[in-house]
Design an enzyme around this catalytic site. Structure first.
Site, PDB file in Angstrom:
ATOM      1  CG  ASP A 196      -0.360  -0.113   2.511  1.00 25.18           C
ATOM      2  OD1 ASP A 196       0.881  -0.209   2.591  1.00 25.18           O
ATOM      3  OD2 ASP A 196      -1.102  -0.110   3.516  1.00 25.18           O
ATOM      4  CD  GLU A 198       0.121  -1.658   7.942  1.00 26.83           C
ATOM      5  OE1 GLU A 198      -0.276  -0.864   8.826  1.00 26.83           O
ATOM      6  OE2 GLU A 198       0.706  -1.275   6.904  1.00 26.83           O
ATOM      7  CD  GLU A 201       7.594  -0.476   7.821  1.00 23.58           C
ATOM      8  OE1 GLU A 201       6.629  -1.168   7.430  1.00 23.58           O
ATOM      9  OE2 GLU A 201       7.818   0.676   7.393  1.00 23.58           O
TER      10      GLU A 201
HETATM   11  O1  KIV Z   1       3.584  -1.142   1.661  1.00 22.41           O
HETATM   12  C1  KIV Z   1       4.768  -1.511   1.734  1.00 22.41           C
HETATM   13  O2  KIV Z   1       5.610  -1.191   0.865  1.00 22.41           O
HETATM   14  C2  KIV Z   1       5.160  -2.324   2.866  1.00 22.41           C
HETATM   15  C3  KIV Z   1       6.624  -2.604   3.048  1.00 22.41           C
HETATM   16  C4  KIV Z   1       7.330  -1.404   3.499  1.00 22.41           C
HETATM   17  C5  KIV Z   1       6.853  -3.770   3.937  1.00 22.41           C
HETATM   18  O3  KIV Z   1       4.341  -2.734   3.620  1.00 22.41           O
END
Ligand code: KIV
Length: 273
Positions: free
Chosen positions: A53, A124, A191
């Site tokens: 996203d 998430e 992250e």
């Molecule tokens: O949306 C994204 O690019 C991510 C990565 C940073 C893991 O979730």
């Protein structure tokens, strides 16, 4: 890659990622949001492509990941899927598409799988989204978790600083990671957390842990491709290694093109019919 017949290409599966963890072979993952970039990454041999996203920031210029819609994620994911022959393609469930309740989460995940042809979804959160994770998994859809700095919660955190530095948050992260594994997730992204905590979680979990800003001890690494290729040189967090300076390459190419057009150098005789 182009000389290899399509049927000879061994596709990356969630099962193979698990075997890579057992073998100690690191997993490579990058983001892509469109056909051309996905084709380049796949041909180079990337294991996992994430239709993140982060498309909200990178492709649409929003400040956060919150505005991107489910329809827009499906558009990006479909473009990526059309290009990919080998990599496992994981698609983010965008903000607002799964937090309401588990039925909505399942509906959103099914739309992504059905309409884009993706291989898995990423979501998430931990305990607070357990029902949604279970419901999606019960439909046979592979789920990748995402803990630590979860950008969809940026207004709760208030900053993009390193997460889980205090024991209370570190404890919750350890519990959430275990919970996601116990639910049946095939992998989890960590992250921007301390490297020592990422090491501990990676060693504890049986499923592969993919890190971004989480140090060298995770089972794999992920970066946003536009950042590591130096397309966006304004974003320079400590964890980012840039492998190219495409901003400079593109700038030089475009300024030369402008010069050639203005000076009547382009097109020349060989470039005409
Ligand atoms: O949306 C994204 O690019 C991510 C990565 C940073 C893991 O979730």
């Amino acid at each position: 890659m182009s000389s290899i017949h399509k049927s000879e290409i061994k596709k990356v599966t969630t099962h193979q990622l698990q075997e890579m963890k057992y073998r100690g072979e690191k997993i490579s993952m990058l983001t892509a949001y469109d056909f051309s970039m996905a084709r380049l990454l796949d041909a180079a041999g990337i294991d996992v492509i994430l239709v993140g996203d982060s498309a909200s920031n990178v492709m649409a210029g929003h400040e956060t990941t919150l505005p991107i819609t489910l329809d827009q994620m499906i558009y990006h994911a479909s473009s990526v899927i059309r290009a990919v022959e080998r990599a496992l393609v994981v698609v983010d469930l965008p903000f607002g598409s799964y937090q309401g309740n588990s039925s909505e989460a399942l509906r959103s995940a099914i739309r992504i799988m059905k309409e884009s042809g993706a291989h898995a979804v990423k979501i998430e959160g931990g305990l607070e989204i357990k029902e949604s994770v279970l419901r999606i998994l019960s439909a046979g859809i592979p789920v990748m978790g995402h803990l630590g700095l979860t950008p969809q919660s940026i207004y709760k955190f208030g900053t993009y600083a390193v997460r889980a530095q205090e024991e209370v948050e570190a404890k919750k992260l350890r519990e959430d990671a275990k919970l996601l594994q116990d639910c049946g997730c095939f992998s989890v992204v960590l992250e921007k957390i301390p490297s020592s905590l990422a090491k501990e979680v990676s060693e504890h979990l049986q499923i592969p842990v993919i890190g971004i800003g989480a140090g060298p001890h995770t089972d794999g690494q992920v970066l946003v491709s536009h950042d590591m290729l130096g397309i966006n040189n304004e974003f320079k967090p400590r964890f980012l290694r840039t492998y190219a300076n495409l901003q400079e390459v593109i700038h030089n190419a475009v300024t030369q093109y402008i010069k050639d057009v203005k000076s009547n150098d382009f097109p020349n005789q060989n470039e005409c019919y």
